[in-house]
Design an enzyme around this catalytic site. Structure first.
Site, PDB file in Angstrom:
ATOM      1  N   HIS A 195       0.637  -1.064   0.045  1.00 53.95           N
ATOM      2  CA  HIS A 195       0.293  -0.098   0.080  1.00 53.95           C
ATOM      3  C   HIS A 195       0.841   1.459  -0.194  1.00 53.95           C
ATOM      4  CE1 HIS A 195      -4.304  -1.592   0.341  1.00 53.95           C
ATOM      5  NE2 HIS A 195      -3.213  -2.989   1.158  1.00 53.95           N
ATOM      6  N   ASP A 239       3.204   9.040  -0.897  1.00 53.02           N
ATOM      7  CA  ASP A 239       1.870   8.540  -0.368  1.00 53.02           C
ATOM      8  C   ASP A 239       2.389   7.627  -1.841  1.00 53.02           C
ATOM      9  OD1 ASP A 239      -0.282   8.516   1.071  1.00 53.02           O
ATOM     10  OD2 ASP A 239      -0.616  10.032   0.968  1.00 53.02           O
TER      11      ASP A 239
HETATM   12  C1  GDG Z   1      -1.416   3.693   3.619  1.00 52.88           C
HETATM   13  C2  GDG Z   1      -0.815   4.610   2.144  1.00 52.88           C
HETATM   14  C3  GDG Z   1      -3.037   4.510   0.405  1.00 52.88           C
HETATM   15  C4  GDG Z   1      -8.823  10.226   7.770  1.00 52.88           C
HETATM   16  N1  GDG Z   1      -9.291  11.310   8.878  1.00 52.88           N
HETATM   17  C5  GDG Z   1      -9.928  10.522   9.082  1.00 52.88           C
HETATM   18  C6  GDG Z   1     -10.489   9.801   8.511  1.00 52.88           C
HETATM   19  N2  GDG Z   1      -9.784   9.443   7.615  1.00 52.88           N
HETATM   20  C7  GDG Z   1     -10.143   8.191   6.584  1.00 52.88           C
HETATM   21  C8  GDG Z   1      -9.630   8.574   4.462  1.00 52.88           C
HETATM   22  C9  GDG Z   1      -8.876   7.633   3.504  1.00 52.88           C
HETATM   23  C10 GDG Z   1      -8.310   6.867   4.647  1.00 52.88           C
HETATM   24  O1  GDG Z   1      -8.748   6.950   6.441  1.00 52.88           O
HETATM   25  C11 GDG Z   1      -7.106   7.501   4.831  1.00 52.88           C
HETATM   26  O2  GDG Z   1      -6.211   6.481   3.682  1.00 52.88           O
HETATM   27  P1  GDG Z   1      -5.225   7.688   2.622  1.00 52.88           P
HETATM   28  O3  GDG Z   1      -5.087   6.820   1.387  1.00 52.88           O
HETATM   29  O4  GDG Z   1      -4.958   8.861   2.589  1.00 52.88           O
HETATM   30  O5  GDG Z   1      -4.223   6.764   3.551  1.00 52.88           O
HETATM   31  P2  GDG Z   1      -3.425   6.149   4.655  1.00 52.88           P
HETATM   32  O6  GDG Z   1      -3.859   6.006   6.090  1.00 52.88           O
HETATM   33  O7  GDG Z   1      -1.670   6.415   4.517  1.00 52.88           O
HETATM   34  O8  GDG Z   1      -2.787   4.817   3.748  1.00 52.88           O
HETATM   35  C12 GDG Z   1      -1.835   5.368   1.100  1.00 52.88           C
HETATM   36  C13 GDG Z   1      -3.531   3.464   1.346  1.00 52.88           C
HETATM   37  O9  GDG Z   1      -2.817   3.047   2.410  1.00 52.88           O
HETATM   38  C14 GDG Z   1      -4.435   2.759   0.353  1.00 52.88           C
HETATM   39  O10 GDG Z   1      -3.936   1.602  -0.175  1.00 52.88           O
HETATM   40  O11 GDG Z   1      -3.230   5.260   0.173  1.00 52.88           O
HETATM   41  O12 GDG Z   1      -1.220   5.585   0.529  1.00 52.88           O
HETATM   42  O13 GDG Z   1      -0.445   5.394   2.673  1.00 52.88           O
HETATM   43  O14 GDG Z   1     -10.453   6.806   3.507  1.00 52.88           O
HETATM   44  O15 GDG Z   1     -11.014   9.433   4.427  1.00 52.88           O
HETATM   45  N3  GDG Z   1     -11.801   8.574   7.936  1.00 52.88           N
HETATM   46  C15 GDG Z   1     -13.081   9.018   9.619  1.00 52.88           C
HETATM   47  N4  GDG Z   1     -12.045   9.581  10.126  1.00 52.88           N
HETATM   48  C16 GDG Z   1     -10.742  10.858  10.567  1.00 52.88           C
HETATM   49  O16 GDG Z   1     -10.703  11.643  11.217  1.00 52.88           O
HETATM   50  N5  GDG Z   1     -13.791   7.961   9.578  1.00 52.88           N
END
Ligand code: GDG
Length: 461
Positions: free
Chosen positions: A155, A355
């Site tokens: 990821h 990322d």
């Molecule tokens: C890893 C990789 C890759 C965030 N704050 C809250 C919340 N979130 C949710 C977001 C989104 C998820 O969490 C974050 O996903 P990301 O993809 O932006 O980042 P990582 O957590 O670092 O994920 C990344 C991912 O895996 C998938 O393969 O894209 O690059 O680092 O869905 O909306 N959700 C809630 N409250 C929050 O305060 N409910």
């Protein structure tokens, strides 16, 4: 149809829809739509290692989970996965804390997962392992006799070989990774880095190795998220936000509080926006939601302090009696509220320093009203930049250029916003969550296990 077995460090609670973190969000969607078995840590810490895993059924998903001991948690999870592999794979050599005992703990937990998972597996299962916590699990599964098809998805970014080789264990780790039948990355750039690594450290290049590594950019459930953002319209909080920003513009950022997300740089860019374009003073505010994660790792405590200092200093410099430039929320917000907040915000500011993909960028696009959409400002170092070409792409290290892009986004005419949004929406719909699962699992299912050419898997560290 073969049963799908997903393995990840942590199993999510499928009863709730509050997962924070891209992996949990992505896999929960995948599991709900296909069913199968999900194996991983249950988030608990217990005094002694488990004798048997805990098994529970939720609709079409069987959850098989284990606790960790305190030592496992400290060495495998905090010490190696999150204080060596996470910074290393995000190009942050300065933050890696090398520790042989932590590596031993990492190997031990991967082996323990294999011992408990193997008896659960049926002969024709398809096993799909996720992420940097479990790089060596497939090798351990093979060691205890598992012959099923096993795939892996990373990821996070796969760094250039010069960076990866800064950890003494790099060769063992990548050699173990090659026990998989299919290895998936988020982007073509990651795949290229992987192939280059193999070219440098093995006797043949990656693409001739077994041709079974590829890019599978993770997607979101676009319809579900867009529905959430519409129903959030009735929410009192969203209504208050709407009324609060009436006549004003809002920039939004949502990220786990992680140093890879470039949050201090983002606050500095907003500060610069107000300096370079004073017309935005008192008319634009920036809402940053950054729930805590991994607080026991020192680098995370540091970034928290730094951000609080930044937000305070910028607000102190610009705030007025009825205008707070930065609203910084350091806690988890529910997913439906997030969707509504995205919809009410004129600009989605997604500027990680590095990322794997970044699902927030895709969620922001999905939540927009096509008649009056907001603008996505996206770091070119997020994996999502490979797909989301119509976003305003920026170099997050170049504070002035991010400020300029913010200004361009805030004044962008409706027609251009609509054109960009239509194109972006088509892209995230084409490669959505379902596409991601189906494409990977079909490719894995089609792998000729016996015909695999392993002759050139002989390498030298
Ligand atoms: C890893 C990789 C890759 C965030 N704050 C809250 C919340 N979130 C949710 C977001 C989104 C998820 O969490 C974050 O996903 P990301 O993809 O932006 O980042 P990582 O957590 O670092 O994920 C990344 C991912 O895996 C998938 O393969 O894209 O690059 O680092 O869905 O909306 N959700 C809630 N409250 C929050 O305060 N409910």
């Amino acid at each position: 149809m073969s049963r799908l077995v997903i393995v990840s460090n942590r199993v999510a609670d499928l009863r709730k829809r509050t997962q924070t973190g891209g992996l949990a969000v992505g896999l929960a969607d995948a599991m709900r739509c296909r069913g199968g078995l999900w194996f991983g840590w249950n988030g608990k810490i217990e005094a002694s290692p488990p004798e048997q895993p805990h098994i529970e059924q939720f609709d079409n998903v069987q959850m098989v989970s284990l606790p960790l001991t305190r030592e496992d948690y400290e060495q495998y999870y905090l010490g190696y996965a999150n204080a060596v592999l996470w910074p290393l794979f995000h190009y942050r050599l300065d933050l890696t804390q090398h520790d042989r005992a932590a590596y031993a703990g990492y190997r031990r937990v991967n082996a323990m997962f294999a011992r408990h998972l193997a008896p659960q597996l049926r002969e024709d299962d398809i096993v799909w392992i996720h992420d940097y916590h479990l790089l060596t699990l497939a090798e351990e599964l093979r060691r205890v006799g598992c012959r099923q098809r096993i795939g892996f998805f990373l990821h996070i970014p796969f760094p250039p070989h010069e960076i990866l080789s800064a950890t003494s264990e790099h060769f063992e780790l990548i050699n173990a990774l090659l026990a998989h039948d299919l290895i998936g990355f988020q982007t073509k750039a990651d795949l290229e880095n992987f192939n280059n690594y193999l070219g440098h450290h093995f006797s043949c290049a990656g693409d001739t190795l077994y041709g079974q590594a590829d890019a599978f950019p993770i997607g979101i459930d676009v319809e579900d998220f867009s529905r959430l953002s519409q129903s959030a319209g009735d929410d009192i909080l969203i209504d208050r936000i709407r009324r609060g920003i009436l006549g004003r513009s809002q920039i939004v950022g949502v990220d786990r509080l992680d140093y890879s997300k470039g949050l201090p740089e983002r606050m500095r860019a907003f500060d610069r926006l107000l300096e370079l374009y004073p017309e935005h003073q008192r008319t634009v505010s920036y809402l940053q939601i950054a729930p805590p994660t991994r607080e026991e790792v020192a680098a995370y405590a540091d970034i928290r302090v730094e951000l609080e200092r930044f937000a305070g200093a910028i607000n102190g410099r610009h705030a007025d009696f009825n205008w707070t430039p930065i609203k910084y929320i350091h806690r988890n917000v529910s997913r439906d509220k997030l969707a509504g907040i995205f919809q009410t915000s004129n600009v989605g500011l997604v500027t990680p320093l590095r990322d794997g993909m970044n699902l927030v960028a895709k969620e922001y696009v999905a939540a927009q009203d096509p008649k009056n959409p907001g603008v996505l400002v996206l770091s070119r170092f997020a994996g999502a930049a490979e797909q989301l070409e119509e976003a305003l792409q920026v170099n997050p290290y170049d504070i002035d250029s991010v400020a300029k892009a913010l200004h361009a986004a805030l004044i962008m005419p409706l027609e251009e916003r609509q054109d960009r949004h239509t194109a972006l929406l088509a892209r995230i719909k084409k490669q959505d969550a379902k596409w991601w699962v189906t494409t990977f699992v079909e490719r894995l299912g089609a792998v000729q296990v016996d015909g695999k050419d392993t002759d050139c898997l002989v390498g030298a560290a």
